[in-house]
Design a protein around this motif. Structure first.
Motif, PDB file in Angstrom:
ATOM      1  N   GLY A  83     -53.809 -18.066 -53.384  1.00  0.00           N
ATOM      2  CA  GLY A  83     -54.268 -18.193 -52.004  1.00  0.00           C
ATOM      3  C   GLY A  83     -55.290 -19.313 -51.898  1.00  0.00           C
ATOM      4  O   GLY A  83     -55.436 -20.122 -52.820  1.00  0.00           O
ATOM      5  N   LYS A  84     -56.006 -19.363 -50.807  1.00  0.00           N
ATOM      6  CA  LYS A  84     -56.996 -20.411 -50.617  1.00  0.00           C
ATOM      7  C   LYS A  84     -58.147 -19.903 -49.751  1.00  0.00           C
ATOM      8  O   LYS A  84     -58.020 -18.909 -49.038  1.00  0.00           O
ATOM      9  N   VAL A 108     -59.857 -24.639 -50.713  1.00  0.00           N
ATOM     10  CA  VAL A 108     -59.800 -24.762 -52.165  1.00  0.00           C
ATOM     11  C   VAL A 108     -58.987 -23.577 -52.688  1.00  0.00           C
ATOM     12  O   VAL A 108     -58.897 -22.537 -52.038  1.00  0.00           O
ATOM     13  N   PRO A 109     -58.384 -23.722 -53.875  1.00  0.00           N
ATOM     14  CA  PRO A 109     -57.512 -22.654 -54.375  1.00  0.00           C
ATOM     15  C   PRO A 109     -58.275 -21.416 -54.817  1.00  0.00           C
ATOM     16  O   PRO A 109     -59.405 -21.498 -55.303  1.00  0.00           O
ATOM     17  N   VAL A 110     -57.638 -20.272 -54.633  1.00  0.00           N
ATOM     18  CA  VAL A 110     -58.089 -19.017 -55.217  1.00  0.00           C
ATOM     19  C   VAL A 110     -57.126 -18.704 -56.352  1.00  0.00           C
ATOM     20  O   VAL A 110     -55.914 -18.629 -56.144  1.00  0.00           O
ATOM     21  N   GLY A 393     -60.903  -9.832 -53.739  1.00  0.00           N
ATOM     22  CA  GLY A 393     -61.349 -11.210 -53.558  1.00  0.00           C
ATOM     23  C   GLY A 393     -61.064 -11.730 -52.166  1.00  0.00           C
ATOM     24  O   GLY A 393     -61.048 -10.994 -51.188  1.00  0.00           O
ATOM     25  N   SER A 394     -60.787 -13.044 -52.094  1.00  0.00           N
ATOM     26  CA  SER A 394     -60.586 -13.699 -50.798  1.00  0.00           C
ATOM     27  C   SER A 394     -59.177 -13.513 -50.260  1.00  0.00           C
ATOM     28  O   SER A 394     -58.931 -13.738 -49.083  1.00  0.00           O
ATOM     29  N   ASP A 397     -54.574  -8.126 -51.528  1.00  0.00           N
ATOM     30  CA  ASP A 397     -53.476  -7.809 -52.441  1.00  0.00           C
ATOM     31  C   ASP A 397     -52.388  -8.868 -52.273  1.00  0.00           C
ATOM     32  O   ASP A 397     -51.692  -8.923 -51.258  1.00  0.00           O
ATOM     33  N   TRP A 398     -52.226  -9.705 -53.297  1.00  0.00           N
ATOM     34  CA  TRP A 398     -51.289 -10.839 -53.230  1.00  0.00           C
ATOM     35  C   TRP A 398     -49.864 -10.366 -52.957  1.00  0.00           C
ATOM     36  O   TRP A 398     -49.082 -11.063 -52.305  1.00  0.00           O
ATOM     37  N   THR A 399     -49.515  -9.192 -53.451  1.00  0.00           N
ATOM     38  CA  THR A 399     -48.139  -8.717 -53.293  1.00  0.00           C
ATOM     39  C   THR A 399     -47.760  -8.510 -51.831  1.00  0.00           C
ATOM     40  O   THR A 399     -46.580  -8.449 -51.496  1.00  0.00           O
ATOM     41  N   LYS A 400     -48.768  -8.387 -50.955  1.00  0.00           N
ATOM     42  CA  LYS A 400     -48.511  -8.147 -49.537  1.00  0.00           C
ATOM     43  C   LYS A 400     -48.686  -9.408 -48.687  1.00  0.00           C
ATOM     44  O   LYS A 400     -48.603  -9.338 -47.456  1.00  0.00           O
ATOM     45  N   SER A 401     -48.923 -10.538 -49.323  1.00  0.00           N
ATOM     46  CA  SER A 401     -49.159 -11.779 -48.576  1.00  0.00           C
ATOM     47  C   SER A 401     -47.846 -12.399 -48.100  1.00  0.00           C
ATOM     48  O   SER A 401     -46.821 -12.308 -48.780  1.00  0.00           O
TER      49      SER A 401
END
Length: 414
Positions: A83-84, A108-110, A393-394, A397-401
């Motif tokens: 993410g960013k 900026v990247p996460v 974090g920012s 949950d990445w799986t739900k993005s």
């Protein structure tokens, strides 16, 4: 009796000194295509861990009953962009400033530590015994021990057995559906527009360009410098309109990015030919003869620039294009010129096809030549969060993005 056999299964780390023959035998048993249909077979050139060897951390496990190897799995771990966020401070993580004072409000990247599972095989005579599930669980345990927050796999959308194993039994969810685009390498050279200038970038210039423009792209590897400096990296190429460079000379990525032309595109090329070979089997004699005839005619009359079917019915290699990116209204045209240049490099190297993998909504997709009959419209990536105790974090949950326009496909595990 079935439960006893499951308890007899031992999963351990692959030993290259003693397991080579057993692993090759399982691969051979698994590569039995459906009768009367075309099937794609892979030759790993005697190196079972070739597809993960270049990753920052990797492991191969085998499953055995008695002294017989009946299954295997490979896995690797790396740090990628998930993410960013907006930057509020200047960071100088490398030998040059990744973020300048003018970039303070830019994203900026996460990063997150992600694991990748590939090369899961179970001998046909030992399926439906829970071996695949046991291999996956053991690999995931190694992922967790090494701090991976997520694990993902890539499979064909119509590989129902694989999709069911990971989504129904292992807790993975469908995540991304990128497209694998395949273009044949013809016997003739492909013309590249004389309105485009193609520049070969040094690994340093390529790294700076990628980090400054594409570091926020999903799955962008934090160790991009290791990828670009790898001996399998054929080169990094930038396309710009002819005459658009100041003074007509290349003066480095820093100066280029401070005053870029209206449109440009970039990509890098990975030599998969020295890692593995592919072969299409199951074709009828008529199809094989037709393909050979097209190549003979193309080779005899290259000035006609006739499309020809590559020699895919015997082992062939490929070049993989990755890191595709660009900006401006003519970026797709710049990309097409780069693809033509890579085709000609692949021809000189004796490759059968040129391949890339991009997000379904990738804007540059229109500029990538490919044959639909050879390509995969939808690859399927499934993902799993390995632990609930990790910080959101920012990104959350990445799986739900939701998916972005672009995705970075690491050539080391393609």
């Amino acid at each position: 009796m079935g439960e006893e056999r499951v308890n007899m299964i031992v999963v351990r780390e692959f030993d290259p000194r003693t397991d080579g023959f057993g692993v090759e035998e399982v691969e051979r048993r698994c590569e039995v295509g459906p009768g009367g249909k075309l099937s794609l077979f892979t030759d790993l050139l005697g190196d079972p861990i070739c597809r993960v060897r270049n990753s920052p951390a990797f492991l191969m496990l085998v499953a055995e009953i008695g002294e017989e190897i009946v299954g295997m799995i490979r896995g690797c771990i790396k740090t990628v962009t998930c993410g960013k966020k907006l930057s509020r401070t200047v960071k100088n993580s490398y030998s040059y400033n990744v973020i300048s004072n003018n970039d303070l409000s830019k994203p900026v990247p996460v990063y997150t530590k992600v694991a990748y599972i590939l090369g899961l095989r179970v001998s046909p005579s030992h399926r439906r015994m829970g071996i695949g599930l046991k291999l996956v669980h053991q690999m995931e345990a190694w992922f967790r021990q090494n701090g991976a927050e997520y694990s993902y796999i890539a499979t064909e959308n119509d590989n129902h057995a694989s999709v069911k194993l990971f989504t129904d039994k292992c807790g993975y969810s469908k995540f991304r559906t990128p497209s694998i685009l395949v273009n044949p390498v013809f016997a003739h050279r492909v013309p590249v527009s004389n309105r485009v200038t193609i520049i070969k970038l040094t690994p340093y210039d390529a790294e700076l360009l990628y980090r400054r423009r594409f570091a926020t792209t999903e799955f962008f590897p934090r160790d991009i410098d290791s990828v670009l400096k790898n001996k399998l990296n054929v080169g990094n190429f930038l396309a710009v309109p002819r005459g658009s460079l100041n003074s007509g000379l290349w003066v480095g990525s820093e100066n280029f990015l401070s005053d870029p032309p209206e449109s440009w595109a970039v990509l890098s090329v990975w030599n998969c030919k020295d890692v593995f070979r592919l072969e299409v089997r199951g074709a009828s004699r008529v199809k094989r003869t037709f393909a050979k005839t097209t190549r003979v005619v193309d080779k005899a009359l290259p000035f006609l620039r006739l499309p020809s079917v590559p020699a895919v019915f015997r082992p062939f290699g490929l070049y993989f294009m990755y890191g595709l990116g660009g900006e401006g209204p003519r970026a797709a045209k710049m990309t097409k010129a780069l693809c033509g240049h890579v085709h000609n490099l692949a021809k000189e190297s004796g490759c059968g096809v040129v391949v890339t993998e991009v997000a379904n909504r990738e804007p540059l997709k229109l500029g990538i030549p490919h044959w639909k009959m050879l390509s995969c419209a939808e690859d399927l990536w499934c993902i799993k969060r390995l632990g609930e105790d990790y910080s959101d974090g920012s990104v959350g949950d990445w799986t739900k993005s939701p998916p972005g326009l672009s995705i970075f496909v690491d050539p080391r595990e393609f």
